[in-house]
Scaffold this motif. Structure first.
Motif, PDB file in Angstrom:
ATOM      1  N   LEU B 148       0.836  -1.200   0.000  1.00  0.00           N
ATOM      2  CA  LEU B 148       0.000   0.000   0.000  1.00  0.00           C
ATOM      3  C   LEU B 148       0.872   1.252   0.000  1.00  0.00           C
ATOM      4  O   LEU B 148       0.652   2.178  -0.794  1.00  0.00           O
ATOM      5  N   LEU B 150       3.907   1.493  -0.984  1.00  0.00           N
ATOM      6  CA  LEU B 150       4.612   1.555  -2.271  1.00  0.00           C
ATOM      7  C   LEU B 150       3.696   2.133  -3.343  1.00  0.00           C
ATOM      8  O   LEU B 150       4.111   2.967  -4.155  1.00  0.00           O
ATOM      9  N   LEU B 151       2.443   1.699  -3.331  1.00  0.00           N
ATOM     10  CA  LEU B 151       1.472   2.194  -4.324  1.00  0.00           C
ATOM     11  C   LEU B 151       1.242   3.692  -4.167  1.00  0.00           C
ATOM     12  O   LEU B 151       1.228   4.434  -5.151  1.00  0.00           O
ATOM     13  N   VAL B 152       1.038   4.119  -2.911  1.00  0.00           N
ATOM     14  CA  VAL B 152       0.769   5.538  -2.689  1.00  0.00           C
ATOM     15  C   VAL B 152       2.021   6.351  -2.992  1.00  0.00           C
ATOM     16  O   VAL B 152       1.953   7.419  -3.620  1.00  0.00           O
ATOM     17  N   ALA B 154       4.265   5.740  -5.060  1.00  0.00           N
ATOM     18  CA  ALA B 154       4.574   5.759  -6.489  1.00  0.00           C
ATOM     19  C   ALA B 154       3.867   6.901  -7.202  1.00  0.00           C
ATOM     20  O   ALA B 154       4.198   7.225  -8.340  1.00  0.00           O
ATOM     21  N   ILE B 155       2.893   7.523  -6.546  1.00  0.00           N
ATOM     22  CA  ILE B 155       2.205   8.655  -7.170  1.00  0.00           C
ATOM     23  C   ILE B 155       3.210   9.759  -7.457  1.00  0.00           C
ATOM     24  O   ILE B 155       3.140  10.426  -8.486  1.00  0.00           O
ATOM     25  N   SER B 156       4.155   9.926  -6.567  1.00  0.00           N
ATOM     26  CA  SER B 156       5.184  10.930  -6.808  1.00  0.00           C
ATOM     27  C   SER B 156       6.451  10.477  -6.099  1.00  0.00           C
ATOM     28  O   SER B 156       6.681  10.836  -4.953  1.00  0.00           O
ATOM     29  N   PRO B 157       7.257   9.653  -6.763  1.00  0.00           N
ATOM     30  CA  PRO B 157       8.405   9.020  -6.099  1.00  0.00           C
ATOM     31  C   PRO B 157       9.409  10.055  -5.589  1.00  0.00           C
ATOM     32  O   PRO B 157       9.643  11.062  -6.244  1.00  0.00           O
ATOM     33  N   VAL B 241      12.984   2.919  -3.735  1.00  0.00           N
ATOM     34  CA  VAL B 241      11.735   3.530  -4.155  1.00  0.00           C
ATOM     35  C   VAL B 241      11.203   4.522  -3.129  1.00  0.00           C
ATOM     36  O   VAL B 241      10.133   5.066  -3.303  1.00  0.00           O
TER      37      VAL B 241
END
Lengths: 317, 292
Positions: B148, B150-152, B154-157, B241
């Motif tokens: 979760l 990681l997903l969030v 990834a919106i703006s790494p 990440v």
């Protein structure tokens, strides 16, 4: 509805929620990408050399990229519901194809980890539980605390430095043979096995302190028969239920360990998809990892029900 | 260690989703072995002091490179030596600690506030708010925490904001579940009924009846959550990440200095020990002495 069906229905609902969550966040990632989405999609479709304003405009008109975000989200989720995951932006392959390719190594790693946990944790826990408070018991407690306090990537590093660099007996990376599987599986399995030993110990100690155990002993049953008839099934229940809780660690660990050991697999693919801003792959890998997590939990539910007839009877109410 | 006490399942999980075994509430009021809590507070206090005062004490700019003194041994000028780019290791360590501690406290505060408020509302109102909030919690918990985040993220790494939001999003569920469950028990109990009949308002009920029951459990959850947040930040940094260089972050420092582990092991030691001490401090704080 029987207890089996109810637990299955709950897990299916959970899987649906996973898909919804992953879909919404993937959509947000897509929207947050810098640059013009129409150009990017056109480039993915026709190749970078053939993209011009007209091609981008055609894509924009076709997909309605100018419109409000809400219908776009609806379309995105509808695609997802039909299992259309799209094409990887980086490799150009269909996401499903890539996922199937990555699934096997991840499953192999998870299976090897669970096998190691069973191999290391169960006998140790059994030995500790039959003699609570003994030397082995205290030693295994200290070991469990130490192993759980270390973050998984740090443990992986220690193992690499020990077994791949100092005593070069095992490869630190690579994939294909059993030797390269051993270090990553050990990294995942050691903390789990240490805790598993504690859980097994608790379960066995509880059984050994129970009235039916004392009765069995009073009847004069020899130790092995006693353990087989009255011990194992009763002690297995909390252990199997505990495995369900650990599924989180297994999935998270797979992501970390695959990246650390440069093994192919879903976790590795997801991290690389984040690097490459490859939204369809991020969505696909997260979806499949989440589905594996839910599926594993469903298996644990089923195992608990199979082991314990008392739970099945609860369904009557 | 007293073997009779060893029934605690040791340690919280590594990843997110801290799921400490839920002991009866009253058992946690006393913090058990007496020494664990002061020790944890002293440890965390020392680390916080280092984080706040460190950069000022050392007097170095963490971004300034000295390329003629790369990977220097600890000295009077550079207390922990310099890293592979000639930056002062002590200052960077202090800044990384500041980041980890700050993020852990901020996410846990946010998660505790939101989770407890929702849990209280669900326990108090029942009905559809309860069902809605529970479904939301189920949805979040259906995905492993690190995925979760990681997903969030990834919106703006590389940004701090999404990382913070993702961690808080993964951590609030635990608070929600506990407050909802315990709150419902307390609210249906005789003391609250008596208080209501005597005409006490909701505020008095929360303060006199709910808070004393919930506070010790919330503290335990918060400490586990903080440890989980620290580990998650370091793990994501380590995998590459999370936050991006040149930010000083424990996981990033580890992966940056790892190639020099043979030539300069003294550089690797401070971030590792900081990470271990930080998580150990929070876990000690969370530890409760429930007798079996």
């Amino acid at each position: 509805m029987t207890r089996w069906q109810r637990s299955l229905a709950q897990r299916l609902l959970q899987a649906g929620l996973v898909a919804l969550l992953v879909g919404v966040f993937s959509f947000l990632i897509m929207r947050a990408l810098p640059g013009d989405a129409a150009y990017r999609i056109a480039a993915a479709r026709y190749g970078y050399d053939l993209v011009d304003g007209a091609a981008a405009a055609a894509v924009r008109a076709e997909l309605g990229l100018d419109g409000h975000w809400l219908p776009a989200l609806g379309r995105w989720l509808a695609d997802l519901a039909q299992g259309r995951l799209g094409v990887s932006v980086v490799s150009g392959e269909p996401v499903w194809h890539e996922l199937l390719h990555e699934l096997l190594p991840s499953l192999g790693l998870a299976a090897a980890t669970l096998a190691l946990v069973a191999l290391l944790g169960l006998p140790l826990g059994l030995a500790c539980g039959l003699r609570p408070g003994g030397r082995l018991d205290r030693l295994s407690l200290a070991l469990a605390v130490a192993l759980r306090a270390l973050p998984p990537f740090a443990l992986g590093l220690v193992l690499i430095l020990l077994f791949a660099v100092q005593l070069p007996v095992l490869p630190a990376a690579g994939h294909g043979d059993a030797a390269s599987l051993l270090l990553p599986a050990l990294t995942l399995a050691l903390p789990l096995a240490a805790t598993a030993a504690r859980v097994v110990r608790e379960a066995v100690a509880a059984v050994a302190a129970s009235a039916y155990w004392a009765f069995g002993r009073g009847k004069g049953l020899p130790g092995a028969v006693l353990l087989w008839r009255h011990g194992l099934r009763n002690a297995a229940l909390p252990v199997v239920a505990w495995l369900g809780v650990q599924a989180v660690l297994l999935v998270e660990g797979v992501v970390i360990v695959e990246t650390l050991f440069a093994r192919p697999g879903l976790g590795h693919a997801m991290v690389h998809a984040v690097f490459g801003r490859d939204v369809p792959m991020i969505q696909g890998t997260a979806l499949l990892l989440g589905a594996l997590f839910v599926g594993f939990n469903a298996l644990v539910d089923a195992a608990c029900l199979a082991l314990d007839p008392r739970r099945r009877d609860e369904a009557a109410e | 260690m007293n073997p009779a006490d060893s029934s605690q399942t040791p340690g919280p999980p590594h990843g997110l989703s801290p799921a400490p075994p839920l002991a009866p509430a009253r058992a946690c009021a006393a913090s058990g072995r007496g020494l664990a809590r002061p020790l944890a507070l002293a440890l965390l206090g020392a680390l916080a002091l280092l984080a706040v005062l460190g950069p000022w004490l050392s007097g170095h700019d963490p971004r300034v490179q000295q390329l003629d003194a790369v990977r220097a041994l600890p000295s009077a000028a550079h207390w922990l030596g310099t890293d592979h780019l000639g930056r002062d290791q002590f200052t960077r360590l202090a800044l990384a600690l500041r980041l980890s501690l700050g993020l852990a406290l901020a996410t846990v505060a946010m998660a505790a506030l939101a989770g407890s408020a929702l849990g209280l509302a669900a326990a108090w109102r029942g009905g559809w708010p309860d069902r809605l909030a529970t479904t939301l919690a189920d949805a979040v918990q259906a995905l492993p925490g690190l995925l979760l985040v990681l997903l969030v993220a990834a919106i703006s790494p590389g940004d701090f904001g999404p990382l913070y939001a993702g961690l808080a999003l993964a951590l609030w569920v635990e608070f929600f579940r506990v407050v909802r469950l315990m709150g419902r028990g307390v609210l249906q109990g005789a003391p609250v009924e008596a208080a209501r009949l005597l005409g006490f308002g909701p505020l008095a009920i929360v303060r006199r009846h709910l808070w004393p029951e919930l506070a010790p459990v919330l503290l335990t959850l918060a400490a586990f959550g903080a440890a989980a947040a620290v580990l998650a930040l370091a793990t994501l940094g380590f995998v590459g990440v999370g936050l991006q260089p040149p930010t000083a972050e424990l996981g990033l420092m580890l992966i940056e200095l790892l190639p020099y582990w043979r030539e300069a092991p003294w550089l690797l030691l401070p971030p590792v020990s900081a990470l271990v001490l930080l998580t150990a401090g929070f876990m000690l704080l969370a530890r409760r002495g429930h007798a079996p």
